[in-house]
Design a protein around this motif. Structure first.
Motif, PDB file in Angstrom:
ATOM      1  N   TYR A  40       0.813  -1.209   0.000  1.00  0.00           N
ATOM      2  CA  TYR A  40       0.000   0.000   0.000  1.00  0.00           C
ATOM      3  C   TYR A  40       0.855   1.272   0.000  1.00  0.00           C
ATOM      4  CZ  TYR A  40      -4.320  -2.617   1.026  1.00  0.00           C
ATOM      5  OH  TYR A  40      -5.401  -3.463   0.977  1.00  0.00           O
ATOM      6  N   GLN A  41       2.121   1.163   0.402  1.00  0.00           N
ATOM      7  CA  GLN A  41       2.993   2.345   0.440  1.00  0.00           C
ATOM      8  C   GLN A  41       3.283   2.874  -0.953  1.00  0.00           C
ATOM      9  OE1 GLN A  41       3.705   3.745   3.474  1.00  0.00           O
ATOM     10  NE2 GLN A  41       2.298   2.102   4.080  1.00  0.00           N
ATOM     11  N   ASN A  42       3.177   2.010  -1.963  1.00  0.00           N
ATOM     12  CA  ASN A  42       3.385   2.445  -3.345  1.00  0.00           C
ATOM     13  C   ASN A  42       2.033   2.854  -3.925  1.00  0.00           C
ATOM     14  OD1 ASN A  42       3.798   2.724  -6.114  1.00  0.00           O
ATOM     15  ND2 ASN A  42       5.281   1.055  -6.211  1.00  0.00           N
ATOM     16  N   PRO A  43       1.812   4.111  -4.214  1.00  0.00           N
ATOM     17  CA  PRO A  43       0.485   4.562  -4.678  1.00  0.00           C
ATOM     18  C   PRO A  43       0.080   3.992  -6.028  1.00  0.00           C
ATOM     19  CG  PRO A  43       2.100   6.320  -4.916  1.00  0.00           C
ATOM     20  CD  PRO A  43       2.769   5.222  -4.135  1.00  0.00           C
ATOM     21  N   LEU A  44       1.035   3.385  -6.770  1.00  0.00           N
ATOM     22  CA  LEU A  44       0.712   2.827  -8.078  1.00  0.00           C
ATOM     23  C   LEU A  44       0.657   1.309  -8.079  1.00  0.00           C
ATOM     24  CD1 LEU A  44       2.893   5.088 -10.426  1.00  0.00           C
ATOM     25  CD2 LEU A  44       0.491   5.363  -9.777  1.00  0.00           C
ATOM     26  N   ASN A  45       0.833   0.681  -6.931  1.00  0.00           N
ATOM     27  CA  ASN A  45       0.817  -0.785  -6.896  1.00  0.00           C
ATOM     28  C   ASN A  45      -0.580  -1.313  -7.200  1.00  0.00           C
ATOM     29  OD1 ASN A  45       0.548  -3.566  -5.359  1.00  0.00           O
ATOM     30  ND2 ASN A  45       2.733  -3.210  -5.689  1.00  0.00           N
ATOM     31  N   SER A  46      -0.629  -2.439  -7.900  1.00  0.00           N
ATOM     32  CA  SER A  46      -1.908  -3.017  -8.332  1.00  0.00           C
ATOM     33  C   SER A  46      -2.790  -3.452  -7.180  1.00  0.00           C
ATOM     34  CB  SER A  46      -1.650  -4.200  -9.269  1.00  0.00           C
ATOM     35  OG  SER A  46      -0.859  -5.189  -8.635  1.00  0.00           O
ATOM     36  N   ILE A  47      -2.247  -3.571  -5.977  1.00  0.00           N
ATOM     37  CA  ILE A  47      -3.071  -3.989  -4.836  1.00  0.00           C
ATOM     38  C   ILE A  47      -4.183  -2.981  -4.560  1.00  0.00           C
ATOM     39  CG2 ILE A  47      -1.708  -2.858  -3.015  1.00  0.00           C
ATOM     40  CD1 ILE A  47      -2.169  -5.421  -1.335  1.00  0.00           C
ATOM     41  N   HIS A  48      -4.000  -1.732  -4.973  1.00  0.00           N
ATOM     42  CA  HIS A  48      -5.038  -0.722  -4.746  1.00  0.00           C
ATOM     43  C   HIS A  48      -6.290  -1.014  -5.576  1.00  0.00           C
ATOM     44  CE1 HIS A  48      -2.491   1.848  -2.283  1.00  0.00           C
ATOM     45  NE2 HIS A  48      -1.528   1.692  -3.173  1.00  0.00           N
ATOM     46  N   LEU A  49      -6.152  -1.830  -6.617  1.00  0.00           N
ATOM     47  CA  LEU A  49      -7.316  -2.248  -7.403  1.00  0.00           C
ATOM     48  C   LEU A  49      -7.827  -3.618  -6.976  1.00  0.00           C
ATOM     49  CD1 LEU A  49      -6.273  -1.191 -11.029  1.00  0.00           C
ATOM     50  CD2 LEU A  49      -7.647   0.087  -9.363  1.00  0.00           C
ATOM     51  N   SER A  50      -6.940  -4.505  -6.527  1.00  0.00           N
ATOM     52  CA  SER A  50      -7.358  -5.870  -6.193  1.00  0.00           C
ATOM     53  C   SER A  50      -7.846  -5.998  -4.758  1.00  0.00           C
ATOM     54  CB  SER A  50      -6.208  -6.851  -6.431  1.00  0.00           C
ATOM     55  OG  SER A  50      -5.082  -6.520  -5.645  1.00  0.00           O
ATOM     56  N   VAL A  51      -7.205  -5.286  -3.831  1.00  0.00           N
ATOM     57  CA  VAL A  51      -7.610  -5.320  -2.418  1.00  0.00           C
ATOM     58  C   VAL A  51      -7.626  -3.882  -1.903  1.00  0.00           C
ATOM     59  CG1 VAL A  51      -7.278  -6.489  -0.198  1.00  0.00           C
ATOM     60  CG2 VAL A  51      -6.288  -7.478  -2.265  1.00  0.00           C
ATOM     61  N   PRO A  52      -8.581  -3.055  -2.362  1.00  0.00           N
ATOM     62  CA  PRO A  52      -8.596  -1.646  -1.950  1.00  0.00           C
ATOM     63  C   PRO A  52      -8.808  -1.506  -0.445  1.00  0.00           C
ATOM     64  CG  PRO A  52     -10.636  -2.242  -3.078  1.00  0.00           C
ATOM     65  CD  PRO A  52      -9.699  -3.393  -3.259  1.00  0.00           C
ATOM     66  N   GLU A  53      -8.170  -0.497   0.131  1.00  0.00           N
ATOM     67  CA  GLU A  53      -8.235  -0.300   1.581  1.00  0.00           C
ATOM     68  C   GLU A  53      -9.116   0.882   1.933  1.00  0.00           C
ATOM     69  OE1 GLU A  53      -4.525   0.931   3.301  1.00  0.00           O
ATOM     70  OE2 GLU A  53      -4.010   2.173   1.581  1.00  0.00           O
TER      71      GLU A  53
END
Length: 433
Positions: A40-53
């Motif tokens: 989550y520390q990387n604002p462009l990591n794909s986790i923000h689309l797959s597991v949004p917080e």
């Protein structure tokens, strides 16, 4: 039988893809809390689309997706393609390098009763609902599920081997796996893939919750669309396909952890197991997984101070009352859930899927440490499931207990995303496909 289509995915802008290691992420159901915090520390990591917080996570993901598209963080491919995906890996204690070969495409989201896509595991309702919400808000397949087809002639591998010689991406992921992605644009070869797969049934190896989420979303869209035709984007699902006949398909065991179970007493549990199992104390708990390896209906039980090998008595299986065919009853995992979790731990089968007392852990060493430290009351160590057992259960029409299989390695997220928004889903008019 299985209708597949080439894809025009959204991918990270080439200016960013040189650092794809920092943009990729594990699947939502295997990413650890520690991994999430770091990613989550990387604002462009794909986790923000797959597991949004955060609060209202699915709307946050939808807003972020729109922002990434408008700012060209993500760019959509202009041509339809089949994407070839190879994973190079090693297993603990084995010096051989394996390579799991596969390709990524869209597949029609067939209902279970169609008999085209076969499941082997049950799902957990909350996890399915989360996937439906995310798909509804973003209209985006973030990670492909994993499907298995059977082709003893290896018809498609020739084309994949040729394509992988010119990779688009090559990264090393969190598993220590080397992931390589390539692309096939040749219309005649894509047609070959479509034709070969049209005669196949698909076993869903991984991604049951995401696939079931697609089915639920499809039905909602059909109900809301009086002009439904059947070729809309919501009728399709993103999948990674691998051949069951390859010798690089690996299924690792998933062990059970028991925690916070009321009235938990080791001697009472052993007494309830005794009518069904031969119980042998194990002096060194670190060797339990080795002692049971390859033995049918054999399990390791780890307690805080003691360890045991237990093996089902031959006649005990006849006492199982669950209404399953023999191909399901004889599975190690069915035996474990019925006799150990059901009979000895007194957690009824009908509540096991959602029981707060059962955790899952793929690492034997983690299981051992959790029990020793007192984070868990007990660990049940089991053997892996074979691909032949998975096939047999799928074709029986029944399912295995939840978390029965762990196909290794896991597909990595972030290489590509596919939209089912109609304007973005449709293949261009000049496409020969």
């Amino acid at each position: 039988m299985a209708e597949i289509l080439p894809i025009r995915p959204w991918r990270y802008n080439p200016s960013l893809s040189g650092d794809l290691d920092a943009l990729a992420s594990p699947l939502f159901d295997v990413v650890s809390e520690k991994q999430r915090k770091a990613l989550y520390q990387n604002p462009l990591n794909s986790i923000h689309l797959s597991v949004p917080e955060g609060p209202d996570p699915t709307n946050r993901a939808a807003a972020l997706l729109a922002k990434w598209k408008s700012e060209k963080v993500l760019v959509q491919d202009k041509l339809p393609a089949i994407y070839v995906y190879y994973q190079y890996f090693k297993l603990a204690g084995d010096s051989k390098e394996y390579c799991r070969k596969g390709f990524i495409a869209h597949i029609r989201a067939y209902d279970w009763e169609d008999g085209v896509i076969l499941r082997h595991e049950n799902t957990i309702p909350k996890a399915v609902n989360d996937r439906v919400d995310l798909l509804e808000k973003t209209e985006l397949h973030v990670n492909p599920t994993h499907g298995l087809f059977t082709d003893p002639h290896f018809t498609l591998e020739h084309y994949m081997d040729a394509a992988i010689q010119n990779p688009l991406y090559e990264t090393e992921d969190y598993q220590g796996v080397r992931d390589v992605l390539a692309v096939i644009h040749d219309a005649s070869i894509i047609r070959r893939f479509i034709d070969v797969m049209s005669g196949k049934t698909i076993i869903l190896a991984d991604g049951h919750h995401r696939y079931e989420g697609s089915l639920i979303y499809k039905q909602k869209c059909i109900a809301a669309n009086p002009n439904h035709r059947g070729d809309e984007g919501y009728n399709f699902h993103l999948m990674y396909f691998t051949n069951t006949e390859a010798d690089d398909l690996r299924i690792l065991p998933t062990h059970r952890i028991i925690r916070d179970l009321p009235d938990f007493h080791e001697q009472d549990i052993l007494a309830r197991l005794e009518p069904y199992f031969t119980i042998t104390p194990v002096e060194d708990s670190h060797t339990v997984n080795e002692i049971i390896a390859g033995k049918p209906w054999a399990f390791g039980l780890l307690f805080s101070e003691n360890a045991y090998k237990v093996r089902l008595k031959p006649d005990a299986l006849q006492t199982m009352s669950w209404p399953f065919p023999d191909v399901v009853k004889k599975l190690d995992l069915t035996v474990m859930h019925y006799f150990i979790i059901g009979k000895a731990l007194c957690i009824p089968g009908k509540v096991q899927r959602q029981s707060e007392y059962i955790d899952f852990d793929r690492s034997f060493s983690d299981c051992l440490q959790r029990v020793i430290k007192g984070d868990a009351q007990m660990a049940i160590i089991t053997n892996e499931v074979s691909i032949e057992e998975v096939k047999a259960v799928c074709h029986s029409g029944f399912t295995m207990p939840q978390k029965s299989t762990y196909f290794y390695p896991k597909v990595i997220g972030g290489f590509l995303f596919t939209s089912i928004r109609q304007a973005e889903f449709e293949l261009p008019v000049y496409s020969p496909i």
